[in-house]
Design an enzyme around this catalytic site. Structure first.
Site: not given
Ligand code: 5GP
Ligand code: ZN
Length: 108
Positions: A3, A6, A92, A97, A99, A101
């Site tokens: 990842c 990570c 998309g 992981h 997240h 935006h």
């Protein structure tokens, strides 16, 4: 460990970190789609919103509160901004992981 986020958490690859605490890290997106484009992630690996469990509720709140703090620091709160979570390939999502935006300016 494959990842990419990570790896950023473990400082295995560089990123322009704008905020970090024990639970959350935020850094500038490598391919910004707006003048302000920050990615905010939990330090614990969770692949997607699909994988969230009941006990992740507080952590997800921390992501949003981090976005709010960064927006205040960048003085964009009054002007406004967008918070976006993509979910799965159809949504998309490219990095598995979870997240958030933070986008502001331009066409964001
Ligand atoms: P997604 O499409 O999964 O919602 O967004 C993933 C985001 O991570 C994209 O905007 C992409 O530009 C960003 N990204 C992918 N790899 C890296 C990286 O190595 N460093 C940084 N800073 N951003 C990355
Ligand atoms: Zn991860």
């Amino acid at each position: 460990m494959s990842c990419i986020f990570c790896k950023i958490i473990k400082k295995g690859i560089p990123a322009e970190v704008v905020f970090e605490n024990e639970d959350v890290i935020a850094f500038k997106d490598i391919k910004p789609i707006a003048p302000v484009h920050i990615v905010i992630i939990p330090k614990r690996h969770i692949a997607s919103v699909v994988n969230l469990k009941e006990e992740d509720e507080i952590l997800m709140g921390k992501l949003i509160m981090t976005a709010k703090k960064i927006a205040d620091d960048l003085k964009i709160s009054e002007k406004g901004y967008k918070l976006l979570i993509r979910v799965g390939r159809g949504g998309g999502q490219e990095v598995d992981h979870i997240h958030l935006h933070l986008l502001s300016g331009g066409n964001a």
